[in-house]
Design an enzyme around this catalytic site. Structure first.
Site, PDB file in Angstrom:
ATOM      1  N   HIS A   1       0.816  -1.224   0.000  1.00 47.15           N
ATOM      2  CA  HIS A   1       0.000   0.000   0.000  1.00 47.15           C
ATOM      3  C   HIS A   1       0.849   1.274   0.000  1.00 47.15           C
ATOM      4  O   HIS A   1       0.293   2.374  -0.146  1.00 47.15           O
ATOM      5  CB  HIS A   1      -0.918   0.046   1.226  1.00 47.15           C
TER       6      HIS A   1
ATOM      7  N   HIS B   1      -6.402  -7.274  -0.032  1.00 45.91           N
ATOM      8  CA  HIS B   1      -6.510  -5.839  -0.302  1.00 45.91           C
ATOM      9  C   HIS B   1      -5.771  -5.483  -1.590  1.00 45.91           C
ATOM     10  O   HIS B   1      -4.793  -6.134  -1.956  1.00 45.91           O
ATOM     11  CB  HIS B   1      -5.904  -5.030   0.853  1.00 45.91           C
TER      12      HIS B   1
END
Ligand SMILES: [Zn+2]
Length: 318
Positions: A136, A175
């Protein structure tokens, strides 16, 4: 040929806070599993620190300086403003403690050293048991418990230092690998194939996000049956990977698509992570001499992610 395991004590010392879900116990449980005699054939190395030059291949200089300047001597220092509206992120943000600068540097350094060892033929493949995770992290911003983009830094090192022309990245974390996507979305020399549950934080990774044609995003609905997930993997991930040419395959190995994970709502079983690994190894053997580097991302059920990591590493060793 052997499998290399890279980790470091600093990765256990990184502490985002006493109630944070990205906790040291995640990694401790994985390393405990990998201490079993079945894993004795692993070659083990301490993760080195990445240099600033290494980090600059994926991050802005000002961001790197900001991170190291933000490391507190005691206590906790958040380095992220959580501006993604989502009802399932728990409000947790990337947070540093006194050893976090070293841990983040060694997490990226592990991925670089793994890449070096695999590209030079010292080992067949490698697993980096590290935290903080990386997928991320944006070029200019910490996000989602990630400080440096470990996988992106490794892909760029593979190209800059170790002779790889093209790199393929497969991200099976539940994710979206939004940081990896942001870093490579204008770079046709790197292919990213990312499966993610949507809706789910960070609410990106829809199929329309294709970068410069080098990115395949595969959104997966919450509560997707296991058999459907695995069919999507076969039909979309493996077929796209077979259509690509690359010199190194890197896995963003999160274990939060496991059925027991509290953040994801998927239904994979522990043994499925061995299947995914074998599938990717088979294609890597066809495409790039079997060169695979795997880097730990998420996975928040301590026991499930440890068991799935062990299944993954055992498959790498097969
Ligand atoms: Zn995740």
């Amino acid at each position: 040929m052997t499998t290399l395991l890279l980790t470091h004590e600093a990765c256990l010392a990184h502490d985002p806070g006493p109630t944070h879900s990205e906790r040291a116990a995640r990694l401790a449980a994985i390393l405990d599993r990998l201490s079993h005699p079945d894993f004795q054939p692993l070659r083990r190395e301490d993760a080195p620190m990445a240099s600033k030059a290494d980090l600059l291949r994926a991050h802005d200089a000002a961001y790197i300086d900001f991170i190291f300047a933000s490391v507190p001597t005691t206590g906790y220092q958040p380095v992220e403003v959580n501006d993604v509206v989502s009802d399932d992120d728990g409000g947790e943000v990337t947070t540093l403690s006194s050893r976090s600068g070293e841990a983040a540097s060694r997490a990226a350094g592990a991925a670089i050293r793994a890449t070096e060892a695999v590209m030079k033929g010292e080992v067949q493949n490698a697993f980096c048991a590290v935290r903080p995770p990386g997928h991320h992290a944006l070029s200019h911003k910490a996000m989602g418990f990630c400080v440096f983009a470990n996988v992106a830094v490794a892909a760029r090192a593979a190209q800059s230092l170790f002779g790889a022309k093209r790199v393929a990245i497969v991200d099976w974390d539940v994710h979206h690998g939004n940081g990896t996507q942001q870093i490579f979305e204008q770079d046709p020399s790197v292919t990213l194939i990312s499966l993610q549950q949507l809706p789910l934080w960070p609410e990106t990774g829809y199929a329309a996000e294709t970068g410069c044609g080098n990115i395949l995003n595969i959104p997966i609905a919450p509560d997707t049956p296991r058999t459907t997930w695995l069919q999507i993997w076969q039909d979309q991930v493996l077929s796209r990977l077979m259509a690509e040419e690359f010199d190194l395959l890197i896995i963003s190995a999160g274990f939060d698509a496991h059925r027991d994970d509290p953040k994801g709502s998927q239904n994979l079983e522990t043994e499925d992570f061995a299947t995914l690994t074998h599938d990717l190894k088979r294609i890597a053997e066809l495409k790039c001499g079997g060169r695979v580097v795997s880097v730990l991302e998420g996975g928040y059920d301590i026991e499930a992610s440890a068991a799935a990591s062990a299944a993954h590493v055992r498959a790498l060793m097969d």
